[in-house]
Design a protein around this motif. Structure first.
Motif, PDB file in Angstrom:
ATOM      1  N   ASN A  89       0.832  -1.195   0.000  1.00 52.37           N
ATOM      2  CA  ASN A  89       0.000   0.000   0.000  1.00 52.37           C
ATOM      3  C   ASN A  89       0.870   1.251   0.000  1.00 52.37           C
ATOM      4  N   LYS A  90       0.828   1.977  -1.089  1.00 47.11           N
ATOM      5  CA  LYS A  90       1.580   3.218  -1.221  1.00 47.11           C
ATOM      6  C   LYS A  90       0.585   4.336  -1.488  1.00 47.11           C
ATOM      7  N   THR A  91       0.091   4.938  -0.405  1.00 46.89           N
ATOM      8  CA  THR A  91      -0.965   5.944  -0.546  1.00 46.89           C
ATOM      9  C   THR A  91      -0.439   7.366  -0.493  1.00 46.89           C
ATOM     10  N   GLY A  92       0.820   7.540  -0.132  1.00 45.78           N
ATOM     11  CA  GLY A  92       1.369   8.883   0.024  1.00 45.78           C
ATOM     12  C   GLY A  92       1.372   9.342   1.465  1.00 45.78           C
ATOM     13  N   ASN A  93       0.860   8.513   2.368  1.00 47.48           N
ATOM     14  CA  ASN A  93       0.857   8.834   3.794  1.00 47.48           C
ATOM     15  C   ASN A  93       1.366   7.600   4.535  1.00 47.48           C
ATOM     16  N   ALA A 109      -7.035   4.593  -2.071  1.00 49.98           N
ATOM     17  CA  ALA A 109      -6.935   5.671  -1.083  1.00 49.98           C
ATOM     18  C   ALA A 109      -5.840   6.663  -1.457  1.00 49.98           C
ATOM     19  N   ASP A 110      -6.172   7.924  -1.367  1.00 46.97           N
ATOM     20  CA  ASP A 110      -5.190   9.002  -1.506  1.00 46.97           C
ATOM     21  C   ASP A 110      -4.821   9.452  -0.097  1.00 46.97           C
ATOM     22  N   GLY A 111      -3.772   8.853   0.444  1.00 40.65           N
ATOM     23  CA  GLY A 111      -3.390   9.123   1.820  1.00 40.65           C
ATOM     24  C   GLY A 111      -2.963  10.552   2.086  1.00 40.65           C
ATOM     25  N   LYS A 112      -2.521  11.261   1.050  1.00 40.76           N
ATOM     26  CA  LYS A 112      -2.075  12.641   1.234  1.00 40.76           C
ATOM     27  C   LYS A 112      -3.211  13.540   1.723  1.00 40.76           C
ATOM     28  N   LEU A 113      -4.441  13.147   1.412  1.00 39.35           N
ATOM     29  CA  LEU A 113      -5.591  13.948   1.846  1.00 39.35           C
ATOM     30  C   LEU A 113      -5.728  13.976   3.365  1.00 39.35           C
ATOM     31  N   LEU A 114      -5.097  13.021   4.060  1.00 40.02           N
ATOM     32  CA  LEU A 114      -5.202  12.932   5.521  1.00 40.02           C
ATOM     33  C   LEU A 114      -3.965  13.471   6.228  1.00 40.02           C
ATOM     34  N   ASP A 115      -3.089  14.155   5.476  1.00 34.18           N
ATOM     35  CA  ASP A 115      -1.859  14.681   6.081  1.00 34.18           C
ATOM     36  C   ASP A 115      -2.120  15.683   7.196  1.00 34.18           C
ATOM     37  N   PHE A 116      -3.252  16.371   7.148  1.00 36.36           N
ATOM     38  CA  PHE A 116      -3.546  17.402   8.146  1.00 36.36           C
ATOM     39  C   PHE A 116      -4.005  16.810   9.475  1.00 36.36           C
ATOM     40  N   PRO A 136     -16.046 -18.074   1.919  1.00 34.69           N
ATOM     41  CA  PRO A 136     -14.885 -17.187   1.727  1.00 34.69           C
ATOM     42  C   PRO A 136     -15.060 -16.207   0.575  1.00 34.69           C
ATOM     43  N   GLU A 137     -15.763 -16.625  -0.480  1.00 37.88           N
ATOM     44  CA  GLU A 137     -15.913 -15.733  -1.641  1.00 37.88           C
ATOM     45  C   GLU A 137     -16.789 -14.519  -1.343  1.00 37.88           C
ATOM     46  N   LYS A 138     -17.530 -14.552  -0.242  1.00 41.53           N
ATOM     47  CA  LYS A 138     -18.388 -13.432   0.127  1.00 41.53           C
ATOM     48  C   LYS A 138     -17.751 -12.518   1.184  1.00 41.53           C
ATOM     49  N   ARG A 139     -16.553 -12.858   1.597  1.00 45.26           N
ATOM     50  CA  ARG A 139     -15.856 -12.026   2.584  1.00 45.26           C
ATOM     51  C   ARG A 139     -15.170 -10.879   1.844  1.00 45.26           C
ATOM     52  N   LEU A 140     -15.846  -9.760   1.767  1.00 46.02           N
ATOM     53  CA  LEU A 140     -15.387  -8.637   0.942  1.00 46.02           C
ATOM     54  C   LEU A 140     -15.389  -7.338   1.740  1.00 46.02           C
ATOM     55  N   ILE A 141     -14.319  -6.583   1.611  1.00 43.20           N
ATOM     56  CA  ILE A 141     -14.218  -5.253   2.215  1.00 43.20           C
ATOM     57  C   ILE A 141     -13.695  -4.288   1.161  1.00 43.20           C
ATOM     58  N   HIS A 142     -14.381  -3.174   1.007  1.00 45.51           N
ATOM     59  CA  HIS A 142     -13.935  -2.124   0.090  1.00 45.51           C
ATOM     60  C   HIS A 142     -13.689  -0.845   0.896  1.00 45.51           C
ATOM     61  N   MET A 143     -12.603  -0.184   0.595  1.00 41.51           N
ATOM     62  CA  MET A 143     -12.292   1.082   1.263  1.00 41.51           C
ATOM     63  C   MET A 143     -11.843   2.098   0.222  1.00 41.51           C
ATOM     64  N   ALA A 144     -12.244   3.346   0.430  1.00 36.92           N
ATOM     65  CA  ALA A 144     -11.829   4.414  -0.483  1.00 36.92           C
ATOM     66  C   ALA A 144     -11.624   5.695   0.312  1.00 36.92           C
ATOM     67  N   VAL A 145     -10.587   6.447  -0.058  1.00 37.04           N
ATOM     68  CA  VAL A 145     -10.338   7.775   0.499  1.00 37.04           C
ATOM     69  C   VAL A 145     -10.120   8.708  -0.691  1.00 37.04           C
ATOM     70  N   PHE A 146     -10.991   9.703  -0.833  1.00 34.66           N
ATOM     71  CA  PHE A 146     -10.902  10.591  -1.995  1.00 34.66           C
ATOM     72  C   PHE A 146     -11.461  11.961  -1.628  1.00 34.66           C
TER      73      PHE A 146
END
Length: 437
Positions: free
Chosen positions: A290-294, A319-326, A353-363
């Motif tokens: 994971n290379k999000t910038g934060n 995820a754009d981790g730079k958005l959480l720098d503050f 197992p095929e139904k074990r799903l997690i989605h995350m987004a930071v924008f």
């Protein structure tokens, strides 16, 4: 019952006081009824209370006590119909309302008899009644609504209810002792003294009830804050531990990559190459992908990715981790850590197992940073006060503190949080104003 020099309080006045006192507490907590429904139910209960007290006027001591008990039960039933919460919440509010009503009725009648005759014009009598009750009940409503946890479900415990029951019985006994039995060391033989004692004891009861309510609210608030702070600290400690472990794993990963490169230059059998391929594939899991910038976000996501891999959970993240720098490190840990821990805990219970799903987004969207967490769930999702109920028996007393910790953290940045569940997908959405926007 004594009725010598000073007349008893008119029963309708008592019924009106009991109804108004109930309304004070109903309007100070989370309600089931509002608007015209509340108006209809309150009108019916006022009528029932008034008719019951007027019809039962003049009863002997024992029957009078029975009638008072029934009147209290009617008050508790009225409160239970109108507020959200358990039966203990309704009893807690109903008993406090009863003590308040006893005080209001006694004080109004005592002051009225001091300034006016009993047979004064009904216009003056009614006007004084409305003025007195208005001042007393509006002031009490204002006091209750000054509390931080106003308009919430009370969640009264058995110990808290026992304390209120004890105060109610003590106040009622002492304030009405002279009416029931004059030949005791604590009774007054003069009717004007009886009403003064009753008013003062009832006032002390109202003061004790309010002081207990305030203390209970403050203790509950401090306890919740301590638990949320503990949850925040735990997430931060997890972050520190994960960072140290992942850094160590990354160092080992790069060392192994160099070792593999050296081995590949040698003339080795084909099976050895296959073994090296398998080794390289196996350690890919532990590389910080994971290379999000934060760096904080990267560490948390890598740690949770490893946890998902172990549980057979598919974790997708954009995820754009730079958005959480503050944001402070601890605050990022609290939001991401608690949100993902809750999602992982939910997915672990899904058998397929095929139904074990997690989605995350930071924008970013307009002037907001949006964090969205989605996970698949099965079965019924019960909510209480906008928070999913836990299914862990051992954690019932700490219901929803992960979400509460997130809410507490988001509030620091003047943000908002929303929870929704639709078509077997649970979504946690957080909006935080962008710094400088």
């Amino acid at each position: 019952m004594m009725g010598k020099m000073l007349p008893d309080i008119p029963r309708f006045y008592t019924a009106l006081a009991e109804w108004a006192a109930c309304m004070v507490y109903i309007l100070s907590v989370k309600r089931k009824l509002s608007g015209w429904r509340l108006a209809v139910v309150s009108a019916i209960l006022l009528t029932v209370q008034a008719v019951f007290l007027v019809v039962t006027e003049g009863m002997g001591n024992f029957l009078w006590l029975v009638c008072m008990a029934v009147a209290v039960l009617l008050m508790i039933g009225f409160v239970a119909l109108c507020i959200k919460g358990s039966w203990m919440d309704a009893v807690y509010c109903g008993l406090q309302a009863f003590v308040l009503a006893e005080f209001a009725a006694s004080l109004e009648w005592q002051i009225y008899l001091f300034f006016f005759e009993e047979n004064t014009s009904w216009v003056i009598s009614l006007g004084f009644l409305i003025l007195s009750y208005g001042v007393i009940f509006l002031f009490m409503w204002w006091l209750l609504n000054r509390q931080k946890n106003v308009k919430l479900v009370l969640n009264i415990t058995s110990n808290e209810l026992f304390a209120v029951i004890l105060i109610t019985i003590s106040v009622f006994t002492m304030s009405n002792l002279s009416f029931l039995q004059v030949s005791t060391p604590f009774s007054s033989r003069f009717s004007d003294g009886v009403i003064i004692v009753r008013t003062m004891v009832d006032f002390a009861g109202v003061a004790m009830m309010y002081a207990y309510h305030v203390q209970r609210t403050e203790i509950r608030t401090r306890r919740e804050l301590d638990v949320m702070q503990s949850a925040l600290r735990n997430q931060y400690l997890q972050y520190q531990q994960s960072k140290e472990s992942i850094d160590l794993i990354n160092y080992k990963y790069h060392d192994l990559k160099h070792q593999i490169a050296v081995l590949r230059e040698e003339k080795d059998p084909e099976k050895k190459n296959e073994f090296l391929d398998q080794m390289e594939e196996g350690i890919h899991l532990y590389e910080a992908q994971n290379k999000t910038g934060n760096s904080v976000v990267d560490t948390i996501l890598t740690s949770k990715s490893v946890a998902c891999e172990k549980e057979g959970i598919t974790f997708n993240c954009v995820a754009d981790g730079k958005l959480l720098d503050f944001m402070d490190v601890a605050d990022i840990c609290s939001i991401l850590g608690n949100a993902l821990d809750n999602a992982i805990e939910c997915e672990k219970k899904i058998p397929e197992p095929e139904k074990r799903l997690i989605h995350m987004a930071v924008f970013a969207q307009k002037n907001f940073v949006i964090l969205r967490f989605e996970n698949y769930f099965q079965g019924r999702l019960d909510m209480k006060e906008g928070i999913p109920l836990t299914t862990k028996k051992r954690e019932k007393g700490y219901h929803g503190y992960g979400i509460k910790s997130i809410k507490y953290t988001v509030k620091k940045y003047e943000g908002a949080i929303s929870l929704s569940a639709k078509d077997n997908w649970f979504q946690l959405k957080i909006l935080i104003p962008r710094q400088g926007s």
